[in-house]
Design a protein around this motif. Structure first.
Motif, mmCIF file in Angstrom:
data_model
loop_
_atom_site.group_PDB
_atom_site.id
_atom_site.type_symbol
_atom_site.label_atom_id
_atom_site.label_comp_id
_atom_site.label_asym_id
_atom_site.label_seq_id
_atom_site.Cartn_x
_atom_site.Cartn_y
_atom_site.Cartn_z
ATOM 1 N N THR A 130 50.906 53.165 59.010
ATOM 2 C CA THR A 130 49.754 54.007 59.323
ATOM 3 C C THR A 130 48.466 53.445 58.730
ATOM 4 O O THR A 130 48.474 52.432 58.021
ATOM 5 C CB THR A 130 49.967 55.425 58.758
ATOM 6 N N LEU A 131 47.367 54.132 58.982
ATOM 7 C CA LEU A 131 46.080 53.757 58.407
ATOM 8 C C LEU A 131 46.159 53.772 56.877
ATOM 9 O O LEU A 131 45.559 52.921 56.216
ATOM 10 C CB LEU A 131 44.998 54.715 58.905
ATOM 11 N N ASP A 132 46.904 54.709 56.318
ATOM 12 C CA ASP A 132 47.052 54.770 54.861
ATOM 13 C C ASP A 132 47.764 53.539 54.327
ATOM 14 O O ASP A 132 47.397 53.003 53.275
ATOM 15 C CB ASP A 132 47.809 56.038 54.460
ATOM 16 N N ASP A 133 48.793 53.086 55.039
ATOM 17 C CA ASP A 133 49.481 51.856 54.643
ATOM 18 C C ASP A 133 48.523 50.674 54.671
ATOM 19 O O ASP A 133 48.555 49.805 53.785
ATOM 20 C CB ASP A 133 50.658 51.584 55.583
ATOM 21 N N GLN A 134 47.673 50.630 55.692
ATOM 22 C CA GLN A 134 46.700 49.545 55.796
ATOM 23 C C GLN A 134 45.731 49.562 54.614
ATOM 24 O O GLN A 134 45.441 48.521 54.019
ATOM 25 C CB GLN A 134 45.931 49.666 57.115
ATOM 26 N N HIS A 194 62.283 55.990 46.593
ATOM 27 C CA HIS A 194 61.515 54.801 46.199
ATOM 28 C C HIS A 194 60.019 55.020 46.404
ATOM 29 O O HIS A 194 59.203 54.382 45.735
ATOM 30 C CB HIS A 194 61.980 53.579 46.999
ATOM 31 N N ASN A 195 59.667 55.908 47.332
ATOM 32 C CA ASN A 195 58.250 56.172 47.593
ATOM 33 C C ASN A 195 57.587 57.001 46.504
ATOM 34 O O ASN A 195 56.384 57.255 46.563
ATOM 35 C CB ASN A 195 58.086 56.879 48.945
ATOM 36 N N ALA A 196 58.372 57.434 45.538
ATOM 37 C CA ALA A 196 57.817 58.178 44.399
ATOM 38 C C ALA A 196 58.052 57.446 43.083
ATOM 39 O O ALA A 196 57.730 57.971 42.017
ATOM 40 C CB ALA A 196 58.426 59.573 44.330
ATOM 41 N N ASP A 197 58.586 56.238 43.179
ATOM 42 C CA ASP A 197 58.928 55.477 41.974
ATOM 43 C C ASP A 197 57.728 54.638 41.527
ATOM 44 O O ASP A 197 57.349 53.680 42.203
ATOM 45 C CB ASP A 197 60.121 54.568 42.265
ATOM 46 N N ARG A 206 49.293 54.368 46.019
ATOM 47 C CA ARG A 206 49.330 55.554 46.895
ATOM 48 C C ARG A 206 49.119 56.843 46.124
ATOM 49 O O ARG A 206 48.327 57.707 46.535
ATOM 50 C CB ARG A 206 50.670 55.586 47.633
ATOM 51 N N ASN A 207 49.827 56.983 45.014
ATOM 52 C CA ASN A 207 49.852 58.264 44.313
ATOM 53 C C ASN A 207 48.822 58.400 43.200
ATOM 54 O O ASN A 207 48.518 59.519 42.772
ATOM 55 C CB ASN A 207 51.245 58.510 43.741
ATOM 56 N N ARG A 208 48.283 57.275 42.725
ATOM 57 C CA ARG A 208 47.334 57.340 41.622
ATOM 58 C C ARG A 208 45.966 56.797 42.002
ATOM 59 O O ARG A 208 44.941 57.463 41.782
ATOM 60 C CB ARG A 208 47.882 56.558 40.420
ATOM 61 N N VAL A 209 45.939 55.578 42.539
ATOM 62 C CA VAL A 209 44.650 54.917 42.768
ATOM 63 C C VAL A 209 43.874 55.569 43.906
ATOM 64 O O VAL A 209 42.694 55.905 43.757
ATOM 65 C CB VAL A 209 44.857 53.415 43.042
ATOM 66 N N MET A 210 44.516 55.745 45.055
ATOM 67 C CA MET A 210 43.801 56.299 46.202
ATOM 68 C C MET A 210 43.256 57.700 45.937
ATOM 69 O O MET A 210 42.095 57.987 46.288
ATOM 70 C CB MET A 210 44.704 56.298 47.438
ATOM 71 N N PRO A 211 44.021 58.605 45.320
ATOM 72 C CA PRO A 211 43.445 59.924 45.023
ATOM 73 C C PRO A 211 42.220 59.853 44.124
ATOM 74 O O PRO A 211 41.261 60.621 44.308
ATOM 75 C CB PRO A 211 44.605 60.664 44.336
ATOM 76 N N VAL A 212 42.230 58.939 43.141
ATOM 77 C CA VAL A 212 41.062 58.793 42.265
ATOM 78 C C VAL A 212 39.863 58.297 43.067
ATOM 79 O O VAL A 212 38.733 58.801 42.906
ATOM 80 C CB VAL A 212 41.369 57.827 41.100
ATOM 81 N N LEU A 213 40.076 57.325 43.930
ATOM 82 C CA LEU A 213 38.977 56.795 44.745
ATOM 83 C C LEU A 213 38.401 57.877 45.650
ATOM 84 O O LEU A 213 37.176 57.986 45.802
ATOM 85 C CB LEU A 213 39.462 55.609 45.580
ATOM 86 N N GLU A 214 39.288 58.663 46.263
ATOM 87 C CA GLU A 214 38.823 59.733 47.139
ATOM 88 C C GLU A 214 38.038 60.783 46.349
ATOM 89 O O GLU A 214 37.024 61.309 46.827
ATOM 90 C CB GLU A 214 40.017 60.395 47.848
#
Length: 332
Positions: A130-134, A194-197, A206-214
């Motif tokens: 998806t766009l998020d993966d990109q 694995h998607n939460a590891d 996905r779980n830390r960096v992107m939320p901070v940027l947003e």
């Protein structure tokens, strides 16, 4: 049309994306299915659109064997595909240890998908990125200092030298849309632990960096990163066209390797010169040069002071008269 009453907008969006991708199919298609929300939404849309277009579609579920009960998870995903009206098969792969667990699993997965596509007779394999993966791919490439080609992210379509065409219909679709599409169709996706590891760098992004940027920069960061990837991919394709035109005139085969004209290499701008060096070495020896290695080789043309051969994995680069030779190390 997809906007008839009762059709959820998320389902319509995913179907439109898949419909466009199927227009280039000339025969059966394979759909990579993990059972997660992205690939399950992709499979559901493919089942619907392929049936309308008269295209045979089959889901391929890769069992990496990395988690206890992975065979049951794979079998359940295949059953969901069959319930959607798709053919389905499970392919068990062996994951090596080269280049780390993520890269090894990816290599095994693509090899398994390619082999299954041959058996199916499919020239097109649909992938659920998806766009998020990109956006995550671009951030990871930026953090590694990997250069423009890495920042260009994943192509919407790519054909290997041998193998199928890899098509990513959902690169403009957000992950929350695929989750909503599954919910709207009553589909129960599998959530890969694995998607939460946090041991995996992509999970941390996905779980830390992107939320901070947003939070700090405002919404739209993922879309902006995806646009950056698209623009850089256009640049990379233009550079590749220039490289293809240039190397015909400046590159020659040498004993146990290949050689490049010093004068012609030095005459090119640095961006093109460095790309020519990387491309030639990768094409001849399958070696991905680091930035430092690339610059060292380029200096054999632009800053020649009698320096000796440059050691590279499996080969070496050296100045010989008016040419730079890149040869197998045994040829030295």
């Amino acid at each position: 049309m997809d906007h008839r009453p009762g059709l959820d907008p998320s389902v319509a969006e995913v179907r439109r994306a898949v419909r466009s991708a199927l227009e280039r199919a000339d025969g059966p298609v394979a759909v990579a299915l993990s059972g997660g929300p992205d690939s399950l939404a992709l499979a559901a849309a493919t089942a619907f659109e392929a049936a309308r277009a008269g295209i045979r579609a089959e889901a391929v579920v890769i069992d990496h064997g990395l988690q206890e009960g992975s065979d049951a998870v794979a079998a359940a995903a295949a059953e969901k595909a069959r319930a959607l009206g798709l053919g389905a098969r499970v392919v068990r792969v062996e994951v090596g240890s080269t280049d780390g667990p993520e890269a090894a699993a990816r290599a095994a997965r693509y090899a398994g998908l390619a082999a299954a596509a041959v058996e199916i007779g499919a020239d097109v394999v649909l992938l659920g990125h998806t766009l998020d993966d990109q956006a995550e791919t671009v951030l990871l490439g930026l953090a590694r200092g990997s250069g423009g080609l890495s920042l260009a992210g994943m192509p919407a379509e790519r054909r290997d030298a041998t193998g199928p065409i890899w098509v990513r219909p959902l690169l403009a679709v957000r992950r929350h849309t695929t989750v909503a599409a599954c919910a709207a169709q009553g589909l129960d996706p599998w959530n890969d632990p694995h998607n939460a590891d946090p041991a995996y760098s992509r999970v941390r992004v996905r779980n830390r960096v992107m939320p901070v940027l947003e939070t700090e920069l405002g919404p739209g960061v993922a879309e902006a990163l995806a646009r950056t990837a698209e623009q850089l991919r256009e640049d990379a394709e233009a550079f590749q066209d220039m490289i293809d035109e240039t190397i015909e005139d400046i590159v020659e085969h040498a004993e146990a390797g290949i050689s490049i004209s010093v004068a012609a290499l030095a005459a090119n701008p640095a961006a093109l010169r460095n790309r020519i060096v990387r491309y030639v070495v990768d094409s001849e020896f399958g070696v991905s040069l680091s930035r430092a290695q690339t610059l060292e080789i380029a200096r054999l043309a632009t800053d020649w002071k009698g320096q000796g051969p440059i050691d590279l994995p499996g080969c070496l680069a050296r100045r010989v008269g008016a040419r730079i030779e890149v040869v197998a190390r045994t040829a030295s």
